[in-house]
Design a protein around this motif. Structure first.
Motif, PDB file in Angstrom:
ATOM      1  N   ALA B  28     184.842  64.832  69.660  1.00  0.00           N
ATOM      2  CA  ALA B  28     183.434  65.255  69.672  1.00  0.00           C
ATOM      3  C   ALA B  28     182.580  64.485  68.673  1.00  0.00           C
ATOM      4  N   ALA B  29     183.035  64.432  67.437  1.00  0.00           N
ATOM      5  CA  ALA B  29     182.223  63.804  66.395  1.00  0.00           C
ATOM      6  C   ALA B  29     181.972  62.333  66.700  1.00  0.00           C
ATOM      7  N   LEU B  30     182.992  61.661  67.192  1.00  0.00           N
ATOM      8  CA  LEU B  30     182.842  60.242  67.496  1.00  0.00           C
ATOM      9  C   LEU B  30     181.856  60.018  68.636  1.00  0.00           C
ATOM     10  N   THR B  53     191.279  58.447  77.175  1.00  0.00           N
ATOM     11  CA  THR B  53     191.396  58.298  78.625  1.00  0.00           C
ATOM     12  C   THR B  53     190.166  58.896  79.291  1.00  0.00           C
ATOM     13  N   PRO B  54     189.840  58.399  80.490  1.00  0.00           N
ATOM     14  CA  PRO B  54     188.642  58.916  81.180  1.00  0.00           C
ATOM     15  C   PRO B  54     188.657  60.426  81.314  1.00  0.00           C
ATOM     16  N   LYS B  55     189.794  60.974  81.606  1.00  0.00           N
ATOM     17  CA  LYS B  55     189.866  62.421  81.771  1.00  0.00           C
ATOM     18  C   LYS B  55     189.425  63.157  80.512  1.00  0.00           C
ATOM     19  N   VAL B  56     189.978  62.736  79.411  1.00  0.00           N
ATOM     20  CA  VAL B  56     189.686  63.407  78.144  1.00  0.00           C
ATOM     21  C   VAL B  56     188.241  63.160  77.721  1.00  0.00           C
ATOM     22  N   LEU B  57     187.753  61.958  77.977  1.00  0.00           N
ATOM     23  CA  LEU B  57     186.357  61.664  77.635  1.00  0.00           C
ATOM     24  C   LEU B  57     185.416  62.575  78.420  1.00  0.00           C
ATOM     25  N   THR B  58     185.660  62.683  79.714  1.00  0.00           N
ATOM     26  CA  THR B  58     184.845  63.576  80.530  1.00  0.00           C
ATOM     27  C   THR B  58     184.930  65.007  80.021  1.00  0.00           C
ATOM     28  N   GLN B  59     186.116  65.430  79.713  1.00  0.00           N
ATOM     29  CA  GLN B  59     186.378  66.754  79.181  1.00  0.00           C
ATOM     30  C   GLN B  59     185.524  67.026  77.941  1.00  0.00           C
ATOM     31  N   SER B  60     185.567  66.071  77.016  1.00  0.00           N
ATOM     32  CA  SER B  60     184.823  66.229  75.772  1.00  0.00           C
ATOM     33  C   SER B  60     183.324  66.244  76.017  1.00  0.00           C
ATOM     34  N   LEU B  61     182.883  65.343  76.897  1.00  0.00           N
ATOM     35  CA  LEU B  61     181.457  65.285  77.213  1.00  0.00           C
ATOM     36  C   LEU B  61     180.983  66.612  77.813  1.00  0.00           C
ATOM     37  N   ARG B  62     181.778  67.173  78.716  1.00  0.00           N
ATOM     38  CA  ARG B  62     181.421  68.456  79.313  1.00  0.00           C
ATOM     39  C   ARG B  62     181.317  69.543  78.251  1.00  0.00           C
TER      40      ARG B  62
END
Lengths: 128, 128
Positions: B28-30, B53-62
């Motif tokens: 999140a912070a990054l 990974t794209p999955k985790v990035l999307t997850q965090s963005l959501r």
DNA sequence: CGGTATCCAGCGTGATACTG
DNA sequence: CAGTATCACGCTGGATACCG
């Protein structure tokens, strides 16, 4: 045109990439704040941190000790006991901690509101 | 005599007890910092956050979107794309974030040193 | 381009009981 | 008093492949 983000901005070895805001484990910040006003004994810490089991509390304390944020002292005089206190390094963490806490307290409501309305609109999406 | 720690200091419902310094998930912070200088597209974020990974990035963005820290906008004009940007609330988090990052950068060496010497002395304990 | 789907491993966290 | 031992579990985070 905006400049692209540098590829190595969050290199694994750069301190600023090491989860700048997630110091330590789940309870680390709370423990630090409990030691703000001076040394505390294990049993004293257990009072405000009653939601933390002894195992996890010990675990967190060890981790903080390892990182040089707190100092553990075993007293062997008439009344044997263990005391935890902030090191200078640990003390220096109080400021960022206070800033973060202030932010939480100021914006917590906003965040909860956002969360609720997001969940509501998401639920509507799924229903419709 | 020092005063005892209040039992309800970190009540479960108190905002200050909600992990004041562990905002959001691992990345999140990054992500917030990547959006500091303006809106970014998904593929732009993937560059500096190549370890995610794209999955985790999307997850965090959501998750950040849910908490009202970032806004996701789907542009459907000639060049369809998605942009993420900080909300005012997200922008307000930059300050505590910067303070925390400054602390990390200033004291990171101390922390690593403490860690190393702790590990060394612990290893000696086990050996002896 | 901006994601999902699926599966999986690790670990942080916890409950409970016990100890020098 | 200040912990340890043991067991277990959920959830985060990740690998890989696929999709509109």
């Amino acid at each position: 045109m905006r400049e692209p983000l540098p590829a190595d901005m969050f290199d694994e070895l750069c301190p600023s990439s090491l989860n700048p805001i997630r110091f330590g484990d789940k309870w680390a910040a709370l423990i630090i704040r409990c030691l703000e006003s001076g040394p505390r004994r294990y049993s004293e810490l257990r009072v405000p941190l009653s939601r933390v089991t002894p195992k996890v509390l010990t675990q967190s304390l060890r981790s903080l000790e390892r990182d040089g944020l707190i100092k553990r002292t075993v007293h062997t005089d008439t009344t044997p006991h263990v005391e935890y206190e902030l090191t200078p390094l640990g003390h220096s963490m109080l400021e960022p901690l206070a800033v973060a806490c202030a932010w939480s307290e100021q914006h917590w409501d906003e965040l909860l509101d956002a969360r609720e309305s997001y969940d509501n609109s998401t639920r509507l999406d799924q229903a419709g």
